[in-house]
Design a protein around this motif. Structure first.
Motif, short mmCIF file in Angstrom:
data_model
loop_
_atom_site.label_atom_id
_atom_site.label_comp_id
_atom_site.label_asym_id
_atom_site.label_seq_id
_atom_site.Cartn_x
_atom_site.Cartn_y
_atom_site.Cartn_z
N VAL A 107 33.86 34.42 34.40
CA VAL A 107 34.48 35.70 34.68
C VAL A 107 35.84 35.39 35.52
CG1 VAL A 107 34.82 38.22 35.20
CG2 VAL A 107 32.78 37.46 34.33
N ILE A 108 36.97 35.65 35.10
CA ILE A 108 38.20 35.37 36.04
C ILE A 108 39.17 36.79 35.90
CG2 ILE A 108 40.45 34.03 36.40
CD1 ILE A 108 39.09 31.66 35.00
N SER A 109 39.26 37.16 37.22
CA SER A 109 40.19 38.47 37.11
C SER A 109 41.51 37.99 37.67
CB SER A 109 39.76 39.71 37.79
OG SER A 109 39.43 39.30 39.07
N THR A 110 42.79 38.49 37.30
CA THR A 110 43.93 38.39 37.86
C THR A 110 44.83 39.77 38.07
OG1 THR A 110 45.18 38.64 35.76
CG2 THR A 110 44.21 36.56 36.25
N ASP A 111 45.81 39.57 39.08
CA ASP A 111 46.54 40.91 39.24
C ASP A 111 47.63 40.89 38.25
OD1 ASP A 111 48.54 38.85 39.68
OD2 ASP A 111 48.50 38.86 41.86
N LYS A 112 48.52 41.86 38.41
CA LYS A 112 49.55 42.24 37.28
C LYS A 112 50.53 41.15 37.27
CE LYS A 112 52.24 45.25 40.39
NZ LYS A 112 52.63 46.61 40.62
N TYR A 113 50.44 40.16 38.18
CA TYR A 113 51.54 39.17 38.07
C TYR A 113 50.77 37.79 37.40
CZ TYR A 113 54.02 42.21 41.23
OH TYR A 113 54.60 43.34 41.94
N GLY A 114 49.47 37.73 37.00
CA GLY A 114 49.06 36.96 36.46
C GLY A 114 48.48 35.72 37.47
N ASN A 115 48.32 36.29 38.69
CA ASN A 115 47.47 35.34 39.81
C ASN A 115 46.08 35.56 39.90
OD1 ASN A 115 50.37 34.44 40.46
ND2 ASN A 115 50.55 36.14 41.81
N VAL A 116 45.45 34.50 40.14
CA VAL A 116 43.91 34.74 40.07
C VAL A 116 43.50 35.44 41.32
CG1 VAL A 116 41.81 33.28 40.18
CG2 VAL A 116 43.85 32.51 38.69
N GLU A 117 42.61 36.41 41.15
CA GLU A 117 42.12 37.02 42.33
C GLU A 117 40.50 36.86 42.50
OE1 GLU A 117 42.65 41.13 41.38
OE2 GLU A 117 44.67 41.00 42.60
N LEU A 118 39.82 36.62 41.34
CA LEU A 118 38.33 36.43 41.48
C LEU A 118 37.96 35.44 40.51
CD1 LEU A 118 35.51 39.01 41.99
CD2 LEU A 118 35.54 37.91 39.90
N LEU A 119 36.87 34.53 40.71
CA LEU A 119 36.10 33.76 39.76
C LEU A 119 34.56 33.90 40.41
CD1 LEU A 119 39.07 31.95 40.00
CD2 LEU A 119 37.59 30.27 39.39
N ASN A 120 33.83 34.18 39.46
CA ASN A 120 32.69 34.11 39.50
C ASN A 120 31.81 32.73 39.88
OD1 ASN A 120 32.17 33.52 37.01
ND2 ASN A 120 30.67 35.01 36.32
N LYS A 121 30.51 32.54 39.81
CA LYS A 121 30.12 31.07 40.20
C LYS A 121 30.06 30.45 38.63
CE LYS A 121 28.72 31.27 44.30
NZ LYS A 121 29.54 30.44 45.33
N ASN A 122 29.82 31.09 37.39
CA ASN A 122 29.88 30.43 36.36
C ASN A 122 31.37 29.77 35.94
OD1 ASN A 122 27.29 30.20 35.63
ND2 ASN A 122 27.31 32.30 34.54
N ALA A 123 32.41 30.52 36.31
CA ALA A 123 33.79 30.16 36.16
C ALA A 123 33.99 29.03 37.11
CB ALA A 123 34.59 31.58 36.53
N GLU A 124 33.55 29.20 38.27
CA GLU A 124 33.77 27.93 39.03
C GLU A 124 33.18 26.56 38.45
OE1 GLU A 124 33.85 30.07 43.57
OE2 GLU A 124 31.97 29.19 42.85
N GLN A 125 31.96 26.75 38.11
CA GLN A 125 31.50 25.38 37.50
C GLN A 125 32.05 25.00 36.26
OE1 GLN A 125 27.25 26.87 36.77
NE2 GLN A 125 26.78 26.89 38.94
N LEU A 126 32.60 25.99 35.41
CA LEU A 126 33.30 25.54 34.22
C LEU A 126 34.74 25.19 34.33
CD1 LEU A 126 32.00 28.69 31.78
CD2 LEU A 126 31.33 26.18 31.84
N THR A 127 35.68 25.59 35.23
CA THR A 127 36.81 25.19 35.50
C THR A 127 36.71 23.98 36.57
OG1 THR A 127 36.92 27.20 37.29
CG2 THR A 127 37.57 27.41 34.99
N GLY A 128 36.16 23.94 37.32
CA GLY A 128 36.14 22.93 38.65
C GLY A 128 36.64 23.41 39.81
N TRP A 129 37.18 24.75 39.71
CA TRP A 129 37.89 25.19 40.81
C TRP A 129 37.05 26.38 41.64
CZ3 TRP A 129 43.24 24.29 42.11
CH2 TRP A 129 43.72 23.52 40.96
#
Length: 622
Positions: free
Chosen positions: A171-193
């Motif tokens: 799960v990745i959530s962004t603000d209204k400008y398209g900037n990343v606000e939140l990554l969950n653990k699975n998103a961290e593993q899959l993206t490497g960030w």
């Protein structure tokens, strides 16, 4: 008790005291006043009127609730009245009686007016106090409700955040400008960030996506949603490149985050690793068009391709059909695993001989079909020749892979492709009949050779049994052809043991019941192996019955007496005699006397009495 209530109680007490005093002394003051100065003194009636007025007020203060609670009396007016009365009484004033009375009336009027104003003011104060209390209560309720709602919103926000962070998908959530606000653990593993690294960065920097087929960078999904305001349900055929460069297929869903007014405040993206699902789908697709054993195309795919390629631009179209010779024999002799290996080697030879554009499919159990677009008959013949060369060097337990082929070519558009297929199949069956007759005996010899390699003891045993059978046949008076036949049966009588595990054949101890049942399968297996050859069908019948007993208690059919073929009865005696006089893994050899004693004891139960007599009297004596 509130301050206002205390103030009202004190004022009420003073009011009662003052009005009780004035109500009591008013007549006396009037009388003394008149006595002192009769010209200026009011009449006694005025004194009594004032007394009645003050005492009435005093009594009313006990009777009227509103009067008692709300009137606050102005003490200064009472003091003024007292001062004027004193001045008049002492005679040190130049005011005449009428003026003084007017002043007193005015004072009382002012007093009453003031009382009314105070009463009205008090009522307004009371209403204001009630409104204030009501407002205070409402404020407390509003504050409590606001706190409750704030807590509820906070709890919902935390619950949602916890849900997103603990979700099984990325799960990745962004603000209204398209900037990343939140990554969950699975998103961290899959993206490497990590969350700290990704926070505040542009979405497409963290979520680097390319098209599976074109390898081009895909459009920014978040930016599309921010501009359109519409959710994006499923995105397929997309590859996520993680921070270190690892690629994995992903499946994505994304939706805008809106406030109560419908304004977009950001985007939430849910994605998952699609690798396993994609592999399963590919596997399902592969199996739907592929043969599971050989990996070649299956009949369904072939039939679809036949329809697709059956066009004039693909002429001439050649079709080759092949049938693997000896598959049943290999299955019966060595088991289905070896039969599968036999098919795999045949399929491999076919595939290696064909061109890349040719469609090679498994047509049925032991049949293969090759579809050759833009191929002449001569070219098809050359492909068959290459296949035969490659398959001739393939073996399974000494049995050579051999395939019978037939082929036909569609040359014009008006020819029926299904008729072309049938012609190729008919041609194949003609070749199979010719090739099979010469190959079956070779395959059987290869099987018996394999058995002898596996167990040299069986080879010697079969040779001795064959010799004894020849001797008994000659003693009975068989013709030379029959003697040769019984000799061959003696050689092949245990060919079915090729399918029995070597560990069971050479077991030094006593066999289990299950192992004994396995051993008892060898007559039936031998029958199936030999019956595959037309020349050996008769021999197969003898081998099937060579463990039947004279009394009908043998196997596999339980035949009795004369119902057992004579050749099988001869083999049964020769087999048992050699088995008893030879060394076995589970016992030592018996002497000839002991073996003959066993044979005599089992005459009429296991063995044919007449054959036993001939064996004892003519064979052994000779």
């Amino acid at each position: 008790m509130s301050i206002i209530n205390q103030y009202k109680r004190i004022n009420l007490l003073l009011y009662r005291i003052v009005f009780l005093i004035f109500g009591t002394i008013s007549p006396l003051i009037t009388y003394l006043w008149k006595y002192r100065n009769s010209d200026l003194a009011p009449s006694l009636d005025m004194g009594w009127v004032m007394s009645v007025f003050f005492l009435s007020c005093f009594l009313v203060s006990f009777i009227s609730k509103d009067f008692r609670k709300n009137i606050i009396y102005p003490v200064y007016l009472l003091l003024l009245i007292s001062a004027l009365s004193a001045l008049y009484f002492t005679g040190e004033t130049y005011l005449n009686k009428d003026i003084l009375i007017i002043i007193l009336v005015v004072c009382f009027a002012i007093f009453n007016f003031h009382v009314c104003l105070r009463y009205k003011a008090y009522k307004q104060l009371q209403k204001s106090e009630e409104k204030f209390k009501l407002l205070l209560t409402e404020m407390k309720h509003d504050i409590s409700e606001r706190k409750r709602m704030e807590k509820q919103v906070f709890d919902e926000k935390e619950r949602l955040k916890t849900t997103l962070l603990s979700a099984g998908d990325g799960v990745i959530s962004t603000d209204k400008y398209g900037n990343v606000e939140l990554l969950n653990k699975n998103a961290e593993q899959l993206t490497g960030w990590t969350q700290e690294e990704a926070s505040g960065r542009k979405f497409d920097e963290i979520f680097n996506i390319i098209n599976e087929f074109t390898r081009e960078k895909s459009e920014n999904l978040v930016q599309i949603i921010l501009e359109s305001g519409k959710p994006f349900l499923i995105a397929n055929h997309r590859i996520l490149i993680e921070k270190k460069g690892t690629e994995r297929p992903v499946e994505e869903n994304a939706a805008p985050i809106k406030d109560v007014d419908g304004n977009i405040n950001g985007v939430v993206l849910v994605f998952r690793d699609y690798t396993e699902t994609k592999e399963r789908q590919n596997r399902i697709e592969y199996l739907s068009y592929r043969d599971q054993l050989t990996g070649l195309y299956n009949r369904r795919f072939y039939e679809e391709e036949l329809k697709r390629l059956n066009t004039e631009r693909n002429l001439p179209i050649s079709i080759i059909i092949g049938d693997v010779n000896g598959l049943k024999l290999v299955n019966d002799a060595f088991g289905h695993e070896k039969g599968d290996e036999f098919l795999l080697k045949a399929a491999s030879a076919i595939q290696r001989a064909c061109r890349t554009e040719d469609i090679v499919a498994r047509w049925g159990g032991d049949e293969f079909v090759i579809l050759l677009p833009k191929t002449k008959t001569e070219d098809a013949r050359e492909i068959v020749k290459r296949i035969k060369q490659l398959s001739s060097i393939e073996h399974v337990n000494a049995v050579c892979v051999n395939i019978a082929f037939g082929w036909e070519t569609k040359r014009t558009a008006d020819e029926d492709i299904m008729q072309v297929l049938k012609n190729a199949e008919d041609y194949m069956y003609k070749h199979k009949i010719i090739e099979n007759e010469g190959q079956k005996e070779n395959r059987i010899n290869a099987i018996i050779h394999t058995l002898y390699e596996k167990s040299p003891r069986e080879e010697k045993h079969s040779q001795r049994v064959s010799k004894i059978c020849q001797q008994i046949g000659k003693a009975i008076g068989f013709s030379e052809i029959e003697v040769c036949k019984i000799r061959d049966v003696g050689l092949f009588h245990d060919i079915g043991k090729i399918a029995i595990e070597e560990g069971i054949l050479d077991r030094p101890g006593k066999l289990t019941e299950q192992e004994q049942d396995e051993i008892k399968r060898h007559p039936d297996i031998g029958y199936r192996i030999l019956s595959s050859s037309h020349e050996m069908v008769e021999l197969a019948e003898y081998i099937l019955a060579h463990h039947e007993r004279w009394d009908g208690t043998g196997y596999p059919k339980g035949l009795k007496g004369e119902a057992i073929p004579m050749v099988a009865r001869i083999i049964a005696l020769a087999d048992c005699y050699d088995a008893m006089t030879s060394e076995r893994p589970y016992r030592n050899a018996l002497s000839e006397e002991e073996a003959l004693a066993e044979i005599r004891n089992n005459t009429g139960t296991q063995f044919d009495p007449e054959i036993v007599r001939i064996f004892l009297e003519k064979v052994l004596v000779a």
